[in-house]
Design a protein around this motif. Sequence first.
Motif, PDB file in Angstrom:
ATOM      1  N   SER A   1       9.069  16.778   4.751  1.00  0.00           N
ATOM      2  CA  SER A   1       7.968  17.615   4.295  1.00  0.00           C
ATOM      3  C   SER A   1       6.687  17.214   5.024  1.00  0.00           C
ATOM      4  N   LYS A   2       5.689  18.092   4.992  1.00  0.00           N
ATOM      5  CA  LYS A   2       4.405  17.741   5.619  1.00  0.00           C
ATOM      6  C   LYS A   2       3.605  16.772   4.754  1.00  0.00           C
ATOM      7  N   ILE A   3       3.828  16.827   3.439  1.00  0.00           N
ATOM      8  CA  ILE A   3       3.179  15.873   2.534  1.00  0.00           C
ATOM      9  C   ILE A   3       4.187  14.759   2.270  1.00  0.00           C
ATOM     10  N   LYS A   4       3.797  13.532   2.572  1.00  0.00           N
ATOM     11  CA  LYS A   4       4.722  12.400   2.429  1.00  0.00           C
ATOM     12  C   LYS A   4       3.993  11.195   1.859  1.00  0.00           C
ATOM     13  N   ILE A   5       4.742  10.318   1.264  1.00  0.00           N
ATOM     14  CA  ILE A   5       4.199   9.046   0.789  1.00  0.00           C
ATOM     15  C   ILE A   5       4.943   7.943   1.514  1.00  0.00           C
ATOM     16  N   VAL A   6       4.172   7.087   2.175  1.00  0.00           N
ATOM     17  CA  VAL A   6       4.759   5.935   2.858  1.00  0.00           C
ATOM     18  C   VAL A   6       4.229   4.670   2.206  1.00  0.00           C
ATOM     19  N   GLU A   7       5.030   3.628   2.287  1.00  0.00           N
ATOM     20  CA  GLU A   7       4.646   2.339   1.717  1.00  0.00           C
ATOM     21  C   GLU A   7       4.804   1.272   2.781  1.00  0.00           C
ATOM     22  N   PHE A   8       3.851   0.347   2.802  1.00  0.00           N
ATOM     23  CA  PHE A   8       3.902  -0.759   3.758  1.00  0.00           C
ATOM     24  C   PHE A   8       3.116  -1.934   3.194  1.00  0.00           C
ATOM     25  N   PRO A   9       3.308  -3.135   3.758  1.00  0.00           N
ATOM     26  CA  PRO A   9       2.600  -4.312   3.272  1.00  0.00           C
ATOM     27  C   PRO A   9       1.086  -4.195   3.505  1.00  0.00           C
TER      28      PRO A   9
ATOM     29  N   LYS B   1       8.665   6.842   1.019  1.00  0.00           N
ATOM     30  CA  LYS B   1       9.020   6.914  -0.399  1.00  0.00           C
ATOM     31  C   LYS B   1       9.410   8.346  -0.768  1.00  0.00           C
ATOM     32  N   THR B   2       8.652   9.323  -0.252  1.00  0.00           N
ATOM     33  CA  THR B   2       8.946  10.742  -0.482  1.00  0.00           C
ATOM     34  C   THR B   2       8.538  11.546   0.745  1.00  0.00           C
ATOM     35  N   GLY B   3       9.069  12.758   0.840  1.00  0.00           N
ATOM     36  CA  GLY B   3       8.608  13.718   1.825  1.00  0.00           C
ATOM     37  C   GLY B   3       9.040  13.506   3.255  1.00  0.00           C
ATOM     38  N   GLN B   4      10.151  12.863   3.470  1.00  0.00           N
ATOM     39  CA  GLN B   4      10.581  12.622   4.844  1.00  0.00           C
ATOM     40  C   GLN B   4      10.774  13.937   5.601  1.00  0.00           C
TER      41      GLN B   4
ATOM     42  N   VAL C   1       0.860  -1.180   0.000  1.00  0.00           N
ATOM     43  CA  VAL C   1       0.000   0.000   0.000  1.00  0.00           C
ATOM     44  C   VAL C   1       0.898   1.231   0.000  1.00  0.00           C
ATOM     45  N   SER C   2       0.613   2.181  -0.869  1.00  0.00           N
ATOM     46  CA  SER C   2       1.248   3.495  -0.820  1.00  0.00           C
ATOM     47  C   SER C   2       0.191   4.456  -0.299  1.00  0.00           C
ATOM     48  N   LEU C   3       0.556   5.213   0.710  1.00  0.00           N
ATOM     49  CA  LEU C   3      -0.379   6.117   1.369  1.00  0.00           C
ATOM     50  C   LEU C   3       0.188   7.532   1.308  1.00  0.00           C
ATOM     51  N   ARG C   4      -0.579   8.453   0.722  1.00  0.00           N
ATOM     52  CA  ARG C   4      -0.158   9.860   0.648  1.00  0.00           C
ATOM     53  C   ARG C   4      -0.749  10.571   1.863  1.00  0.00           C
ATOM     54  N   ILE C   5       0.111  11.162   2.671  1.00  0.00           N
ATOM     55  CA  ILE C   5      -0.267  11.706   3.970  1.00  0.00           C
ATOM     56  C   ILE C   5       0.076  13.183   4.075  1.00  0.00           C
ATOM     57  N   LYS C   6      -0.851  13.943   4.649  1.00  0.00           N
ATOM     58  CA  LYS C   6      -0.574  15.326   5.079  1.00  0.00           C
ATOM     59  C   LYS C   6      -0.419  15.225   6.593  1.00  0.00           C
ATOM     60  N   ALA C   7       0.801  15.359   7.077  1.00  0.00           N
ATOM     61  CA  ALA C   7       1.075  15.208   8.504  1.00  0.00           C
ATOM     62  C   ALA C   7       0.926  16.549   9.222  1.00  0.00           C
ATOM     63  N   GLN C   8       0.262  16.512  10.369  1.00  0.00           N
ATOM     64  CA  GLN C   8       0.150  17.697  11.223  1.00  0.00           C
ATOM     65  C   GLN C   8       0.786  17.372  12.566  1.00  0.00           C
ATOM     66  N   PRO C   9       2.048  17.764  12.739  1.00  0.00           N
ATOM     67  CA  PRO C   9       2.737  17.466  14.001  1.00  0.00           C
ATOM     68  C   PRO C   9       2.255  18.342  15.148  1.00  0.00           C
ATOM     69  N   ALA C  10       2.669  18.001  16.355  1.00  0.00           N
ATOM     70  CA  ALA C  10       2.373  18.749  17.586  1.00  0.00           C
ATOM     71  C   ALA C  10       0.873  18.856  17.851  1.00  0.00           C
ATOM     72  N   ALA C  11       0.137  17.796  17.565  1.00  0.00           N
ATOM     73  CA  ALA C  11      -1.304  17.757  17.829  1.00  0.00           C
ATOM     74  C   ALA C  11      -1.547  17.230  19.241  1.00  0.00           C
ATOM     75  N   SER C  12      -2.789  17.302  19.690  1.00  0.00           N
ATOM     76  CA  SER C  12      -3.094  16.824  21.040  1.00  0.00           C
ATOM     77  C   SER C  12      -3.116  15.297  21.119  1.00  0.00           C
ATOM     78  N   LYS C  13      -3.393  14.640  19.987  1.00  0.00           N
ATOM     79  CA  LYS C  13      -3.375  13.177  19.957  1.00  0.00           C
ATOM     80  C   LYS C  13      -3.131  12.688  18.537  1.00  0.00           C
ATOM     81  N   ASN C  14      -2.752  11.415  18.425  1.00  0.00           N
ATOM     82  CA  ASN C  14      -2.565  10.796  17.112  1.00  0.00           C
ATOM     83  C   ASN C  14      -3.936  10.380  16.596  1.00  0.00           C
ATOM     84  N   GLU C  15      -4.264  10.805  15.363  1.00  0.00           N
ATOM     85  CA  GLU C  15      -5.550  10.410  14.800  1.00  0.00           C
ATOM     86  C   GLU C  15      -5.599  10.657  13.302  1.00  0.00           C
ATOM     87  N   PHE C  16      -6.430   9.839  12.644  1.00  0.00           N
ATOM     88  CA  PHE C  16      -6.742  10.067  11.242  1.00  0.00           C
ATOM     89  C   PHE C  16      -7.783  11.172  11.193  1.00  0.00           C
ATOM     90  N   CYS C  17      -7.664  12.059  10.201  1.00  0.00           N
ATOM     91  CA  CYS C  17      -8.618  13.153  10.049  1.00  0.00           C
ATOM     92  C   CYS C  17      -9.297  13.023   8.691  1.00  0.00           C
TER      93      CYS C  17
END
Length: 97
Positions: free
Chosen positions: A74-82, A69-72, A10-26
């Motif tokens: 950056s706030k926009i990143k692509i990660v890949e996992f099984p 894969k990209t964006g390490q 799976v390749s997942l394109r993510i907009k990461a928002q650091p320093a949030a109150s909790k970890n969650e999908f938005c």
Amino acid sequence: MFYKIDKNNVSLRIKAQPAASKNEFCEIYGEDAIKIRIKAPAVEGAANKELVKFLSKSFKVSKSDIIFKTGQNSKIKIVEFPLSDKFNDWIEKNGYR
């Protein structure tokens, strides 16, 4: 679409928002990314480590199997996992198919 399934990965394109109150999908960010809030600040890779940990727990995959894969740096990143049953369940449950 913010994810792509290719064979058993799976390749997942993510907009990461650091320093949030909790970890969650938005919400979907734009047309091709999913926003994920991360507790850790964007300092010395802490947010990336926390993101990997969050994805690992959420989709029941090993942390070492999650690759940037990209964006390490950056706030926009692509990660890949099984591809996992947990990911498929999450896609179905949230209506992202």
